[in-house]
Design a protein around this motif. Structure first.
Motif, short mmCIF file in Angstrom:
data_model
loop_
_atom_site.label_atom_id
_atom_site.label_comp_id
_atom_site.label_asym_id
_atom_site.label_seq_id
_atom_site.Cartn_x
_atom_site.Cartn_y
_atom_site.Cartn_z
N TYR A 111 1.43 -2.11 10.24
CA TYR A 111 0.37 -2.39 9.26
C TYR A 111 -0.38 -1.11 8.91
CZ TYR A 111 1.60 -6.91 11.13
OH TYR A 111 2.31 -8.00 11.56
N TYR A 112 -0.09 -0.56 7.71
CA TYR A 112 -0.70 0.69 7.29
C TYR A 112 -2.10 0.51 6.73
CZ TYR A 112 3.76 2.79 8.25
OH TYR A 112 4.90 3.22 8.90
N ASN A 113 -2.44 -0.71 6.37
CA ASN A 113 -3.81 -1.04 5.97
C ASN A 113 -4.02 -2.52 6.27
OD1 ASN A 113 -2.39 -2.25 3.84
ND2 ASN A 113 -2.97 -0.72 2.35
N SER A 114 -5.20 -3.02 5.98
CA SER A 114 -5.48 -4.41 6.34
C SER A 114 -6.17 -5.14 5.20
CB SER A 114 -6.34 -4.47 7.61
OG SER A 114 -7.71 -4.45 7.28
N PRO A 115 -6.14 -6.47 5.24
CA PRO A 115 -6.82 -7.25 4.20
C PRO A 115 -8.33 -7.02 4.20
CG PRO A 115 -5.44 -8.68 5.58
CD PRO A 115 -5.43 -7.32 6.19
N HIS A 116 -8.86 -6.43 5.26
CA HIS A 116 -10.29 -6.11 5.31
C HIS A 116 -10.60 -4.82 4.56
CE1 HIS A 116 -10.57 -9.29 8.24
NE2 HIS A 116 -9.68 -8.68 9.00
N GLU A 117 -9.54 -4.02 4.26
CA GLU A 117 -9.73 -2.71 3.62
C GLU A 117 -9.33 -2.71 2.15
OE1 GLU A 117 -8.42 -0.11 7.54
OE2 GLU A 117 -6.94 -0.55 6.01
N VAL A 118 -8.30 -3.47 1.81
CA VAL A 118 -7.75 -3.41 0.45
C VAL A 118 -7.46 -4.82 -0.07
CG1 VAL A 118 -6.67 -1.14 0.83
CG2 VAL A 118 -5.35 -3.22 1.23
N PRO A 119 -7.36 -4.97 -1.41
CA PRO A 119 -6.95 -6.27 -1.94
C PRO A 119 -5.53 -6.63 -1.47
CG PRO A 119 -7.74 -4.81 -3.69
CD PRO A 119 -7.64 -3.99 -2.43
N GLU A 120 -5.25 -7.93 -1.42
CA GLU A 120 -3.96 -8.43 -0.92
C GLU A 120 -2.76 -7.75 -1.57
OE1 GLU A 120 -2.95 -12.86 0.38
OE2 GLU A 120 -2.94 -12.64 -1.80
N GLU A 121 -2.84 -7.49 -2.88
CA GLU A 121 -1.69 -6.90 -3.58
C GLU A 121 -1.46 -5.44 -3.20
OE1 GLU A 121 -5.26 -6.68 -6.35
OE2 GLU A 121 -4.33 -8.28 -5.17
N GLU A 122 -2.41 -4.81 -2.51
CA GLU A 122 -2.27 -3.41 -2.09
C GLU A 122 -1.89 -3.25 -0.62
OE1 GLU A 122 -5.64 -1.01 -3.25
OE2 GLU A 122 -5.72 -1.99 -5.21
N LEU A 123 -1.66 -4.36 0.07
CA LEU A 123 -1.26 -4.28 1.48
C LEU A 123 0.07 -3.56 1.62
CD1 LEU A 123 -2.24 -7.85 2.69
CD2 LEU A 123 -3.31 -5.69 3.36
N GLN A 124 0.19 -2.72 2.65
CA GLN A 124 1.44 -2.00 2.92
C GLN A 124 1.87 -2.30 4.35
OE1 GLN A 124 0.27 2.10 1.84
NE2 GLN A 124 1.93 1.91 0.35
#
Length: 154
Positions: free
Chosen positions: A131-144
């Motif tokens: 998980y390179y980012n989280s739903p707490h940091e970015v919008p769902e469509e930007e999750l990596q």
């Protein structure tokens, strides 16, 4: 979607083996990060989960997975308490970067399995999601999320 064949070098991880809902991941990551800070352990990458059961056919509270963080090579291997430090030896994986909602991960898994069959790979272990980012940091469509399947080439 670009699926790659990669060699992963030896790695050390701090992990918690867990039985319960995947929605508990945030709590588990918090425990791992607090442990790393208290023990002055240097992190060496993004948090990950290795799944031993599938959400498609397992009740949420019955999911079994390791939640982990890569740690520096000089971290001592230990088996004490809830958090264990383990070493994973060099291995081959099929890897793909999944962009967007976690809800669409089953489609990524399906494509990877089809690719492995078509290209003579044998999946030899449990899938890993990094998980390179989280739903707490970015919008769902930007999750990596990088998905890795341990494989051997037949």
């Amino acid at each position: 979607m670009k699926i790659e064949d990669k060699i992963i070098k030896d790695e050390k991880f701090a992990i918690i083996n867990y039985k319960g809902n995947v929605e508990d991941m945030g709590i588990l990551i918090g425990k791992l990060l607090a442990w790393a800070e208290v023990n002055k352990v240097q992190l060496a990458g993004a948090p990950f989960a290795i799944y031993y059961t599938s959400p498609q056919n397992t009740a949420p509270e019955e999911m079994i997975y390791d939640m982990g963080i890569p740690v520096s090579e000089d971290t001592e291997i230990s088996e004490e308490g809830e958090i264990k430090v383990v070493e994973l030896l060099e291995h081959r994986v099929l890897s793909v970067m999944h962009n967007g909602s976690y809800k669409n991960l089953p489609d990524t898994y399906k494509e990877m399995v089809e690719y492995s069959i078509k290209n003579n790979y044998d999946i030899i272990g449990s899938p890993k999601e990094i998980y390179y980012n989280s739903p707490h940091e970015v919008p769902e469509e930007e999750l990596q999320t990088e998905v890795q399947f341990p494989v051997i080439k037949m």
